[in-house]
Scaffold this active site. Sequence first.
Site, PDB file in Angstrom:
ATOM      1  N   ASP A  10     -46.806  14.011  -6.739  1.00 32.85           N
ATOM      2  CA  ASP A  10     -47.971  13.391  -7.379  1.00 32.85           C
ATOM      3  C   ASP A  10     -47.892  13.741  -8.869  1.00 32.85           C
ATOM      4  OD1 ASP A  10     -50.561  12.145  -7.650  1.00 32.85           O
ATOM      5  OD2 ASP A  10     -51.464  14.128  -7.693  1.00 32.85           O
ATOM      6  N   SER A  11     -48.864  13.219  -9.625  1.00 34.28           N
ATOM      7  CA  SER A  11     -48.916  13.547 -11.053  1.00 34.28           C
ATOM      8  C   SER A  11     -49.409  14.975 -11.285  1.00 34.28           C
ATOM      9  CB  SER A  11     -49.882  12.587 -11.754  1.00 34.28           C
ATOM     10  OG  SER A  11     -51.171  12.722 -11.191  1.00 34.28           O
ATOM     11  N   TYR A  42     -51.429   9.731 -14.512  1.00 30.65           N
ATOM     12  CA  TYR A  42     -50.576   8.555 -14.320  1.00 30.65           C
ATOM     13  C   TYR A  42     -51.380   7.251 -14.460  1.00 30.65           C
ATOM     14  CZ  TYR A  42     -46.292  10.755 -12.366  1.00 30.65           C
ATOM     15  OH  TYR A  42     -45.117  11.431 -12.178  1.00 30.65           O
ATOM     16  N   GLY A  43     -52.696   7.364 -14.361  1.00 28.78           N
ATOM     17  CA  GLY A  43     -53.554   6.178 -14.279  1.00 28.78           C
ATOM     18  C   GLY A  43     -53.397   5.174 -15.405  1.00 28.78           C
ATOM     19  N   CYS A  73     -49.457   9.683  -4.191  1.00 26.39           N
ATOM     20  CA  CYS A  73     -50.086   9.189  -5.416  1.00 26.39           C
ATOM     21  C   CYS A  73     -50.346   7.690  -5.245  1.00 26.39           C
ATOM     22  CB  CYS A  73     -49.128   9.432  -6.581  1.00 26.39           C
ATOM     23  SG  CYS A  73     -49.659   8.655  -8.114  1.00 26.39           S
ATOM     24  N   ASN A  74     -51.603   7.316  -5.317  1.00 26.88           N
ATOM     25  CA  ASN A  74     -51.957   5.900  -5.149  1.00 26.88           C
ATOM     26  C   ASN A  74     -51.476   5.049  -6.316  1.00 26.88           C
ATOM     27  OD1 ASN A  74     -54.174   5.607  -2.775  1.00 26.88           O
ATOM     28  ND2 ASN A  74     -54.285   7.614  -3.714  1.00 26.88           N
ATOM     29  N   THR A  75     -51.495   5.635  -7.514  1.00 23.94           N
ATOM     30  CA  THR A  75     -51.105   4.883  -8.699  1.00 23.94           C
ATOM     31  C   THR A  75     -49.639   4.446  -8.589  1.00 23.94           C
ATOM     32  OG1 THR A  75     -52.654   6.296  -9.895  1.00 23.94           O
ATOM     33  CG2 THR A  75     -51.191   4.945 -11.220  1.00 23.94           C
ATOM     34  N   GLU A 152     -58.047  17.996 -12.831  1.00 27.55           N
ATOM     35  CA  GLU A 152     -56.891  18.815 -13.241  1.00 27.55           C
ATOM     36  C   GLU A 152     -57.340  20.091 -13.952  1.00 27.55           C
ATOM     37  OE1 GLU A 152     -53.420  18.658 -12.875  1.00 27.55           O
ATOM     38  OE2 GLU A 152     -53.816  17.093 -11.398  1.00 27.55           O
ATOM     39  N   CYS A 184     -57.415   7.634  -4.695  1.00 30.82           N
ATOM     40  CA  CYS A 184     -56.652   8.511  -5.590  1.00 30.82           C
ATOM     41  C   CYS A 184     -56.643   9.864  -4.893  1.00 30.82           C
ATOM     42  CB  CYS A 184     -57.333   8.619  -6.955  1.00 30.82           C
ATOM     43  SG  CYS A 184     -56.625   9.910  -8.018  1.00 30.82           S
ATOM     44  N   THR A 185     -55.465  10.478  -4.806  1.00 27.19           N
ATOM     45  CA  THR A 185     -55.370  11.714  -4.005  1.00 27.19           C
ATOM     46  C   THR A 185     -56.123  12.884  -4.638  1.00 27.19           C
ATOM     47  OG1 THR A 185     -53.203  12.066  -5.045  1.00 27.19           O
ATOM     48  CG2 THR A 185     -53.224  11.151  -2.822  1.00 27.19           C
ATOM     49  N   HIS A 186     -56.567  12.723  -5.872  1.00 27.10           N
ATOM     50  CA  HIS A 186     -57.400  13.770  -6.485  1.00 27.10           C
ATOM     51  C   HIS A 186     -58.846  13.751  -5.958  1.00 27.10           C
ATOM     52  CE1 HIS A 186     -54.174  13.951  -9.512  1.00 27.10           C
ATOM     53  NE2 HIS A 186     -54.751  15.026 -10.035  1.00 27.10           N
TER      54      HIS A 186
HETATM   55  N1  DGL Z   1     -53.403  11.344  -7.790  1.00 27.25           N
HETATM   56  C1  DGL Z   1     -52.825  10.151  -8.258  1.00 27.25           C
HETATM   57  C2  DGL Z   1     -53.323   8.944  -7.524  1.00 27.25           C
HETATM   58  O1  DGL Z   1     -53.497   9.050  -6.335  1.00 27.25           O
HETATM   59  C3  DGL Z   1     -52.607  10.009  -9.750  1.00 27.25           C
HETATM   60  C4  DGL Z   1     -53.788  10.151 -10.627  1.00 27.25           C
HETATM   61  C5  DGL Z   1     -53.437  10.153 -12.111  1.00 27.25           C
HETATM   62  O2  DGL Z   1     -52.562  10.905 -12.507  1.00 27.25           O
HETATM   63  O3  DGL Z   1     -54.062   9.391 -12.863  1.00 27.25           O
HETATM   64  O4  DGL Z   1     -53.522   7.882  -8.065  1.00 27.25           O
END
Ligand code: DGL
Length: 265
Positions: A10-11, A42-43, A73-75, A152, A184-186
Site C-alpha cells: 500500500d502507500s 497515492y490519491g 490499495c484501492n487507488t 498517516e 480506501c484501506t486507510h
Molecule cells: N490506502 C490506499 C487506498 O486504499 C491509498 C491511499 C492514498 O495513499 O491516498 O486507496
Amino acid sequence: MNSRPIGVYDSGVGGLTVVREISSKLPWERVVYFGDTARVPYGEKTAEELLGFSREIIKFLIGQGSKYIIAACNTTSSQVLEYVKLEFDIPIIGVLRPGAYAASKATRTGRIGVMGTSGTIRSCAYEKAIKEYLAEGKVFSSACPQLVPLIEKGAINSEETIRALHDYIAPLMAEDIDVLVLGCTHYPYLIEHIKRITGPRVEIVDPARETVTVAAAALQELGLQSREKTGQHEFAVSGDPVLFTAVGSKLLGDNLAETRRVDLS
Ligand code: DGL
C-alpha cells in the site's frame, strides 16, 4: 504446503488493515509488507505514476520470496491493477473487486455509498464493478482527500478528522444509502466514528474482509497455502521506518515488528 510469504503493499499504513485480516483469518500465513510512505498519498498520483510504483514494489516483494501478492490499495486497484497483472507471472489480487462484490451482496435497497481517494472516485471503478454484480445498483461516491494524510499522522480521533468525515459522509446519507463501502484501506481505522455518523441502518463494508476470503480460496486452489507459521510478518517502507512502526502499532493496537527502510529506485 508452501511456507513462502504473502506480499502485501500500500502507500502507507492503510494496507495493515488487510494484514490484520490475514492474521485473524489465516494465522499460519506470513506476510512481507511494503508501505510506500515516501510517496504517500497515492490519491492524487497519475495512473502512469501508480503503474511505475506498483512495478517497483511487486519486483521487491517477489525478490523477498512472495508466493502471492495483494495490492492492499484501492487507488492502485482501481487504476492500474489489470495492467500490472499481465506483466507478472505471480498471482496478484486487488481489494476493489472483492469490495464491490461484498457491497452488492450486502445491499437491500441497491443504494450504495462509496468513500475513496480522489483517484479511486475519479476512476469510477467501484461503480463499474458494483454494476457488474448488481446491474440495477445505484452508486453514490464521495472523494475524501483529507483523510489519508491525517491517518498517516495517526490523527484518528482529532476534531479535524471527525469534521472531515461528517462533510464527506453527509452527501451520501442524503442519498438514503443502506451500504457504505470503505473504498480506501486507510478508512477502517475510522470505523467507530463512521458508524456514529451513519447510524445502525447503514451496513459498513470493509473490502479487506472479502479480499482475504478470496485470497484464502485462491491459495488453496493453487496449492500455495501454508500449514504452519514459519516466522513473523516483515515490514518495509520507503520513508521513515520509526514513524511507520509507531503509527502502525497505535492504529492496530498491537506492537508492530520493527520496520526497515528500503530504497526501491
Ligand atoms: N490506502 C490506499 C487506498 O486504499 C491509498 C491511499 C492514498 O495513499 O491516498 O486507496
